[in-house]
Design an enzyme around this catalytic site. Structure first.
Site, PDB file in Angstrom:
ATOM      1  N   ASP A  10      42.343  41.180  44.796  1.00  0.00           N
ATOM      2  CA  ASP A  10      43.474  42.099  44.937  1.00  0.00           C
ATOM      3  C   ASP A  10      43.474  43.048  43.741  1.00  0.00           C
ATOM      4  OD1 ASP A  10      45.773  43.313  45.777  1.00  0.00           O
ATOM      5  OD2 ASP A  10      47.092  41.593  45.436  1.00  0.00           O
ATOM      6  N   ASP A 104      42.871  47.947  49.073  1.00  0.00           N
ATOM      7  CA  ASP A 104      42.884  47.315  47.750  1.00  0.00           C
ATOM      8  C   ASP A 104      42.802  45.794  47.751  1.00  0.00           C
ATOM      9  OD1 ASP A 104      45.361  47.079  48.882  1.00  0.00           O
ATOM     10  OD2 ASP A 104      46.493  47.596  47.093  1.00  0.00           O
ATOM     11  N   GLU A 105      42.529  45.171  48.903  1.00  0.00           N
ATOM     12  CA  GLU A 105      42.371  43.714  48.883  1.00  0.00           C
ATOM     13  C   GLU A 105      41.455  43.256  50.003  1.00  0.00           C
ATOM     14  OE1 GLU A 105      45.756  41.241  49.904  1.00  0.00           O
ATOM     15  OE2 GLU A 105      46.802  42.980  50.744  1.00  0.00           O
TER      16      GLU A 105
END
Length: 354
Positions: A10, A104-105
């Site tokens: 993350d 983003d993860e």
């Protein structure tokens, strides 16, 4: 069967961190990525802004009130997508089993590696070296635990829940930290005397299903540290949405239009974040008597701009007759992704209309 080794990566305050990286004048200052205005929402807040209570999906006017020194920066999704691709390229040097959840993860299955923790540490170092950004990583035996672990030592954290630690870790875990248990569900559990994983483990599966529907099956497993979901490299997201509940019920269409605008901006941010494409727009309203209605419109092609989303959502709201009732909640969802049925064709019929 080999015990799975799952990593959840993350990125830390991704959008805001990219902006601070690219503009040195923003470093060390509270910033929010998003639109500053009465209808805007915060997409991401820097760590300097978070102690003030500024967070993603917060209305911009509220964020400004909480942190008067807050600096708003417009989103640059083309830049975020390019950086995200750099990061995914790093992931795929270690495994083909990568399931992106958003820009983003992502989950990574590294069962074939000798040490998932060492792999996570190396990936974090490479992300920092190649992008000048930090990531947090969680490592465990399944997706649920890995995702919880990645949030434990943010920012720039690395936390591993080893197989021998799972039972004790889950027993002490507050139910709010479990995957899929939000504030409303957690409050219901608290009223039932369920505050931790150990409390949740006292309930049998049938009782949890009776109280929480199909989600009860998952809760029963989570209380025992069990999550059988595989990392799916080609998982197709079915919808993206957001909603807000008002402090006071209203039938003022001007206010409802403004509230819808804020929800719509959050939906568009999520569409961008998840790289989602959908053809059906669904408006949800909940009245003061808790009756809920939906109105939807399906287009020939996927929504490709915030202007198109604005036009369709406003049309849907304008077409609703409140019948003298006030509205307490408004929500918007975009679904019906073409990727879910690549061979399906939307038929057009010529009715001879001009």
């Amino acid at each position: 069967m080999l015990q799975r080794k799952i990593i959840h990566i993350d990125m830390d305050a991704f959008y805001a961190s990219v902006e601070q990286r690219d503009d040195p004048s923003l470093r060390g200052r509270p910033i929010a990525v998003g639109h500053d205005g009465p209808r805007g929402v915060v997409s991401t807040a820097s760590y300097e802004a978070r102690p003030y209570g500024v967070r993603s999906a917060l209305p911009s006017v509220t964020a400004r009130r909480l942190c008067p020194e807050l600096i708003f920066v417009p989103a640059r999704f083309d830049v975020y997508k390019a950086v995200s691709q750099q990061i995914r390229d790093i992931f795929r040097e270690y495994t083909e089993l990568v399931e992106p959840l958003s820009l983003d993860e992502a989950f990574l299955d590294v069962t074939h590696e000798r040490s998932a923790t060492l792999v996570a540490r190396e990936i974090k170092a490479r992300i920092r070296r190649q992008t000048e950004l930090t990531a947090s990583a969680g490592v465990s035996v399944n997706k649920m635990l890995a995702k919880i672990a990645s949030d434990y030592r943010k920012p720039d954290g690395l936390f591993t829940i080893a197989p021998s630690e799972v039972e004790a870790f889950v027993a002490a875990l507050p139910v709010e930290r479990f995957f899929g248990i939000g504030a409303v569900t957690a409050e219901r559990m608290h009223r039932m005397g369920i505050h931790t994983g150990a409390d949740l483990r006292q309930w049998d599966e049938a009782a949890l299903v009776q109280r929480f529907g199909k989600a009860g099956h998952a809760y029963y497993g989570y209380a025992r540290g069990v999550d059988e979901r595989e990392v799916e490299p080609h998982r197709v997201r079915k919808s993206v949405g957001a909603e807000t509940t008002f402090a006071e019920d209203t039938d003022d269409r001007t206010r409802l239009s403004m509230e819808l605008a804020a929800v719509r901006e959050e939906v568009w941010n999520r569409i961008q974040r998840h790289e989602f494409r959908g053809k059906t727009v669904v408006l949800k309203l909940k009245y003061d008597d808790f009756r809920q209605i939906t109105r939807s419109k399906t287009l020939f092609t996927a929504i490709d701009s915030d202007e198109a989303l604005c036009r369709v959502s406003e049309e849907l709201l304008a077409g609703v007759d409140f019948h003298g009732r006030k509205v307490r909640l408004i929500g918007l969802t975009v679904g019906n992704t073409p990727e879910a049925c690549a061979d399906c064709v939307q038929l057009r019929f010529d009715f001879g209309e001009e």
